[in-house]
Design an enzyme around this catalytic site. Structure first.
Site, PDB file in Angstrom:
ATOM      1  N   ARG A 136      80.125  57.060  28.781  1.00 24.17           N
ATOM      2  CA  ARG A 136      79.737  58.280  27.741  1.00 24.17           C
ATOM      3  C   ARG A 136      79.103  59.402  28.731  1.00 24.17           C
ATOM      4  O   ARG A 136      78.682  59.030  29.795  1.00 24.17           O
ATOM      5  CB  ARG A 136      78.607  57.832  26.656  1.00 24.17           C
ATOM      6  CG  ARG A 136      79.195  56.760  25.718  1.00 24.17           C
ATOM      7  CD  ARG A 136      78.326  56.368  24.650  1.00 24.17           C
ATOM      8  NE  ARG A 136      78.672  55.310  23.749  1.00 24.17           N
ATOM      9  CZ  ARG A 136      79.156  53.993  23.986  1.00 24.17           C
ATOM     10  NH1 ARG A 136      79.085  53.614  25.252  1.00 24.17           N
ATOM     11  NH2 ARG A 136      79.923  53.338  23.154  1.00 24.17           N
TER      12      ARG A 136
ATOM     13  N   HIS B 264      84.962  57.508  27.459  1.00 25.87           N
ATOM     14  CA  HIS B 264      85.847  57.337  27.840  1.00 25.87           C
ATOM     15  C   HIS B 264      87.024  58.191  28.133  1.00 25.87           C
ATOM     16  O   HIS B 264      88.354  57.946  28.032  1.00 25.87           O
ATOM     17  CB  HIS B 264      86.725  56.086  27.484  1.00 25.87           C
ATOM     18  CG  HIS B 264      85.742  54.681  27.542  1.00 25.87           C
ATOM     19  ND1 HIS B 264      84.933  54.588  28.375  1.00 25.87           N
ATOM     20  CD2 HIS B 264      85.551  53.697  26.585  1.00 25.87           C
ATOM     21  CE1 HIS B 264      84.442  53.368  28.265  1.00 25.87           C
ATOM     22  NE2 HIS B 264      84.773  52.708  27.161  1.00 25.87           N
TER      23      HIS B 264
ATOM     24  N   HIS C 234      89.496  48.433  32.208  1.00 25.16           N
ATOM     25  CA  HIS C 234      88.570  48.195  31.111  1.00 25.16           C
ATOM     26  C   HIS C 234      88.980  46.706  30.516  1.00 25.16           C
ATOM     27  O   HIS C 234      89.389  46.622  29.329  1.00 25.16           O
ATOM     28  CB  HIS C 234      88.621  49.089  30.025  1.00 25.16           C
ATOM     29  CG  HIS C 234      87.361  49.243  29.042  1.00 25.16           C
ATOM     30  ND1 HIS C 234      87.319  48.231  28.256  1.00 25.16           N
ATOM     31  CD2 HIS C 234      86.583  50.146  28.839  1.00 25.16           C
ATOM     32  CE1 HIS C 234      86.253  48.580  27.540  1.00 25.16           C
ATOM     33  NE2 HIS C 234      85.768  49.552  27.721  1.00 25.16           N
TER      34      HIS C 234
ATOM     35  N   ASP D  14      75.469  46.151  26.195  1.00 30.41           N
ATOM     36  CA  ASP D  14      76.699  47.310  26.266  1.00 30.41           C
ATOM     37  C   ASP D  14      75.804  48.360  27.212  1.00 30.41           C
ATOM     38  O   ASP D  14      75.366  49.132  26.793  1.00 30.41           O
ATOM     39  CB  ASP D  14      77.020  47.798  24.928  1.00 30.41           C
ATOM     40  CG  ASP D  14      77.992  48.614  24.975  1.00 30.41           C
ATOM     41  OD1 ASP D  14      78.589  49.002  26.112  1.00 30.41           O
ATOM     42  OD2 ASP D  14      78.493  49.374  24.041  1.00 30.41           O
TER      43      ASP D  14
ATOM     44  N   GLU E 238      82.723  46.583  33.856  1.00 32.95           N
ATOM     45  CA  GLU E 238      83.708  47.875  34.171  1.00 32.95           C
ATOM     46  C   GLU E 238      82.480  48.231  35.330  1.00 32.95           C
ATOM     47  O   GLU E 238      81.592  48.690  34.997  1.00 32.95           O
ATOM     48  CB  GLU E 238      83.557  48.849  33.135  1.00 32.95           C
ATOM     49  CG  GLU E 238      84.043  48.170  31.638  1.00 32.95           C
ATOM     50  CD  GLU E 238      83.599  48.924  30.685  1.00 32.95           C
ATOM     51  OE1 GLU E 238      83.528  50.175  30.381  1.00 32.95           O
ATOM     52  OE2 GLU E 238      82.978  48.078  29.782  1.00 32.95           O
TER      53      GLU E 238
HETATM   54  C1  BGC Z   1      81.491  50.887  25.792  1.00 30.51           C
HETATM   55  C2  BGC Z   1      81.291  50.262  24.518  1.00 30.51           C
HETATM   56  C3  BGC Z   1      82.718  50.566  23.559  1.00 30.51           C
HETATM   57  C4  BGC Z   1      83.655  49.727  24.450  1.00 30.51           C
HETATM   58  C5  BGC Z   1      85.182  49.852  24.102  1.00 30.51           C
HETATM   59  C6  BGC Z   1      82.625  50.148  26.487  1.00 30.51           C
HETATM   60  O1  BGC Z   1      82.644  50.707  28.052  1.00 30.51           O
HETATM   61  O2  BGC Z   1      80.247  50.811  26.637  1.00 30.51           O
HETATM   62  O3  BGC Z   1      80.293  50.978  23.870  1.00 30.51           O
HETATM   63  O4  BGC Z   1      82.666  50.052  22.362  1.00 30.51           O
HETATM   64  O5  BGC Z   1      83.850  50.425  26.001  1.00 30.51           O
HETATM   65  O6  BGC Z   1      85.143  51.255  23.676  1.00 30.51           O
END
Ligand code: BGC
Length: 398
Positions: A124, A149, A223, A295, A361
């Site tokens: 983010r 992303h 991812h 998360d 990640e």
């Molecule tokens: C994020 C999550 C998100 C997920 C899928 C992760 O990298 O931190 O908040 O829901 O990706 O988009």
């Protein structure tokens, strides 16, 4: 419709790609008629097959790399998405350990970033804007008030150009994409390459490079959602996880780091010793509540250089599979699949419920462009962005 993969002996066909024939009946006979020596879906080398077309008619291919031990990794040119990682359990039974779909349409329309190359900025950016050299750049707010992303059409939704590259370590393919100046609001034309190498030591190595013609920010990751028990078989809450990190970056209710580097000691975020993921995921801790589980970004214990350092070790006690992750990056996002809600049907036909997969990640920290104290994600003309992450697969029987 049945798809057969027919692998030529390399010396006969002069190419390292296998041929693929699609036919309703008689495909086996066709292979024989052509005098092909073997017919297999997991021959050593690189296979390629068509994987459909995007809305504008661009062809998408799926490549499968197979190493000398029979481990294979599939990925498609759309989003550079890793579609499968097939590895043995402690008894030698092979399963696909990443979540995904069996068709392009689902990857295009409903993918929660399964297997994607994520960029130009993974995770983010707060308030969907940042300032660089006195200029404010506005991004798509595609996650509440924030940009997630890379925006609406991030690198996960681009078709990448694939080419085979020579390595001493194993089979490798390079994916390349040129992100135009201004794409998704980011400044600078960004020339990106991602090389997937499947080594004969059972490692999937991912090498990222990027250059720019204007100052910009870059943060790239891969991812995949892992389930070492096999995709579609149930929860990852029984997996044991070790994270090589004494600190993490707490977030606000929109999952933007507050800027603090908090100690993990005495909290559910302490994974310095391998711990069963489900053990503390229901603790009434404000950070767990914000994330609906894990998360968060962990700050890796590592020297301030570009060496590869062990970041994470994931173990499924049931199957005996282990995955170790080494990286040159300073952080790792551990996401426990909190938003999976039984609405997606996965590769082998089972639905995915909450925590049926987890993402690890490797990355720079979320919202670094707005956090001057975090390691910088700025890339300037003349510099080369270079990071590497290695996923090593083994078992507790090996
Ligand atoms: C994020 C999550 C998100 C997920 C899928 C992760 O990298 O931190 O908040 O829901 O990706 O988009």
């Amino acid at each position: 419709m049945r798809t057969w993969h027919c692998e030529w002996p390399r010396e006969n066909c002069g190419t390292r790609y296998s041929a693929l024939f699609t036919s309703t009946i008689g495909s086996g006979a066709l292979c024989l008629a052509l005098g092909l020596a073997t017919m297999t879906t997991s021959a050593y080398g690189i296979e390629m097959r068509p994987f459909g077309e995007t809305e504008d008619g661009t062809a998408v291919e799926e490549y499968t790399l197979t190493n000398e031990n029979g481990i294979s990794v599939g990925f498609i040119t759309y989003g550079g998405i890793v579609t499968s990682i097939n590895v043995p359990d402690r008894d030698g039974n092979t399963d696909n350990v990443v979540l995904g779909f069996d068709n392009l349409e689902d990857y295009r329309t409903k993918n929660p970033y399964f297997g994607t190359i994520t960029g130009r900025y993974a995770n983010r950016i707060g308030g969907a804007s940042f300032m660089l050299d006195g200029e404010t750049y506005t991004l798509a707010a595609n996650n509440g008030p924030n940009s997630l992303h890379g925006g609406e059409t991030g690198f996960d939704k681009q078709v990448w150009n694939a080419r085979e590259v020579e390595t001493d370590e194993g089979e490798a393919l390079e994916l390349a994409y040129v992100s135009p100046d201004g794409e998704e609001g980011y400044p600078g034309t960004l020339d990106v390459t991602v090389v997937y190498t499947l080594t004969n030591d059972d490692e999937l190595r991912v090498d990222y490079t990027a250059t720019t013609d204007k100052p910009t920010v870059v943060n790239l990751t891969s991812h995949s959602y892992f389930n070492l028990g096999g995709e579609g078989t149930g929860t990852i809450l029984d997996h044991e996880l070790m994270l090589n990190a004494s600190r993490y970056t707490p977030v606000d209710e929109t999952l933007i780091p507050t800027g603090e580097l908090a100690e993990v000691a005495g909290t559910p975020f302490d994974f310095r010793e391998a711990t069963v993921i489900g053990e503390r995921v229901r603790e009434n801790h404000q950070q767990i509540v914000y994330g609906r589980g894990y998360d968060h970004n962990w700050v890796l214990d590592r020297p301030d250089d570009d060496s590869l350092v062990l970041a994470a070790r994931l173990h499924d006690p049931e199957s005996g599979r282990i995955m170790e992750i080494e990286t040159t990056e300073p952080g790792i996002q551990f996401y426990s699949g909190n938003f999976l809600d039984a609405t997606l049907v996965g590769t082998s036909g089972n639905i995915y419920r909450q925590s049926d997969g987890l993402a690890l990640e490797t990355q720079h920290f979320p919202d670094s462009p707005n956090k001057p104290d975090f390691p910088s994600t700025v890339l300037r003309p003349g510099e080369t962005y270079e990071t590497t992450t290695v996923h090593r697969f083994l078992t507790d029987g090996s």
